[in-house]
Design a protein around this motif. Structure first.
Motif, mmCIF file in Angstrom:
data_model
loop_
_atom_site.group_PDB
_atom_site.id
_atom_site.type_symbol
_atom_site.label_atom_id
_atom_site.label_comp_id
_atom_site.label_asym_id
_atom_site.label_seq_id
_atom_site.Cartn_x
_atom_site.Cartn_y
_atom_site.Cartn_z
ATOM 1 N N LEU A 28 26.636 -1.205 14.157
ATOM 2 C CA LEU A 28 27.468 -1.047 12.970
ATOM 3 C C LEU A 28 27.382 -2.419 12.050
ATOM 4 O O LEU A 28 26.799 -3.421 12.649
ATOM 5 C CB LEU A 28 28.834 -0.904 13.215
ATOM 6 C CG LEU A 28 29.201 0.686 13.517
ATOM 7 C CD1 LEU A 28 28.715 0.935 15.054
ATOM 8 C CD2 LEU A 28 30.923 0.636 13.483
ATOM 9 N N CYS A 65 30.356 1.653 8.920
ATOM 10 C CA CYS A 65 29.968 2.846 10.154
ATOM 11 C C CYS A 65 28.344 2.424 10.338
ATOM 12 O O CYS A 65 27.680 1.907 9.231
ATOM 13 C CB CYS A 65 30.459 3.877 9.699
ATOM 14 S SG CYS A 65 29.457 5.001 8.670
ATOM 15 N N THR A 97 31.450 6.676 12.113
ATOM 16 C CA THR A 97 30.083 6.700 12.880
ATOM 17 C C THR A 97 29.892 8.055 13.341
ATOM 18 O O THR A 97 28.720 8.691 13.494
ATOM 19 C CB THR A 97 30.363 5.444 13.736
ATOM 20 O OG1 THR A 97 30.404 4.336 13.012
ATOM 21 C CG2 THR A 97 28.996 5.473 14.689
#
Length: 288
Positions: A28, A65, A97
């Motif tokens: 991330l 994300c 995500t």
């Protein structure tokens, strides 16, 4: 067919741990004053002492994300090398995500129609996710195929218990978890929340106590009440809080034996929302 376990950087696993268990990491991202960084880079790790110093200085940090390009860059080489994929993902209630990865995986399934490409919403975070992924890797090493391991993950993910507290409520305020007045009053009075991640993978405030050592005691109360083994596996995250980490370990050891203990520093993605001074406890329980 050989397969690879994937997770993301929110699992807080080190390079040594990923190599030992043959796990691949999807990063991330976070931004500090408009400059973007990956939260996991095998060749260039984040200097967490600098990161948390930036937070103490009041620099605003934003997190993002996992994006499609990073997902593809990790997964395509594995698929091209003949490995199927089981991605154990950061809680969908805490990050986009899982949704982004779901869309990317749908494209990859069309591109590789004869391959198994699975995703599990861990409903875990930080070293709770790391503990879960590591236990899954141990199941794989014991001989589970990809379908059996996916089923094991779905059956066991809600046994991973997360309990934590924070030293300064302003970071939860900035992330939208707490109002301005509530944060200011609580800090003034020395009130510490004891929070956990619930069955939906959401961050929930469960208790409010005066002082961090009472918060530690309440966290261990929860461990004692719900642990699934007499001598539990204990994983602990802290964010620049070694004294609190050691106090937590001392409190646990005063009440029960520990089968396995691992400690690690909190990564930038979670740390950006909870702040320096965060202390988190993870273990397997009968329920969350």
């Amino acid at each position: 067919m050989p397969y690879r376990i994937l997770t993301d950087s929110c699992a807080n696993l080190t390079n040594a741990q990923t190599k030992e268990n043959n796990i691949s990491i999807i990063p991330l991202s976070f931004n500090i004053e408009d400059k973007q960084y990956k939260s996991y880079d095998e060749n260039s790790p984040v200097d967490l002492s600098v990161f948390y110093e930036y937070m103490l200085e009041g620099k605003r940090i934003f997190t993002s994300c996992a994006n499609r390009e990073d997902i593809f860059s990790v997964m395509r080489p594995l698929l091209n090398a003949g490995e199927d994929i089981l991605y154990i993902c950061f809680s969908s209630a805490l990050s986009a995500t899982f949704d982004a990865a779901g869309l990317a995986l749908a494209d990859l399934r069309r591109e590789y129609p004869n391959r198994k490409i699975y995703i599990v919403d861990s409903r875990c975070a930080a070293l709770g996710e790391g503990l879960f992924v590591t236990l899954a890797a141990r199941q794989k090493a014991a001989g589970l195929d990809i379908d059996a391991l996916r089923d094991w993950c779905e059956a066991n993910k809600l046994r991973v218990c997360h309990w934590f507290t924070v030293s300064d409520l302003r970071y939860l305020k900035q992330s939208g978890r707490l109002g301005n007045l509530a944060a200011a009053v609580a800090n003034l009075l020395g009130i510490k929340p004891v929070l956990h991640v619930d069955d939906e993978g959401r961050l929930i405030s469960m208790h409010k106590v005066r002082g961090v050592h009472r918060a530690i005691g309440r966290m261990v109360d929860q461990l004692e009440a719900t642990k699934s083994d007499d001598a539990p596996i204990i994983w602990i995250n802290d964010a620049r809080a070694p004294e609190l980490r050691d106090a937590l370990i001392t409190e646990i050891k005063s009440r029960m034996p520990i089968a396995e203990l691992y400690t690690g520093e909190l990564d930038p993605i979670i740390g950006a929302h909870s702040g320096p001074g965060t202390l988190a406890l993870f273990f397997l329980g009968k329920e969350r």
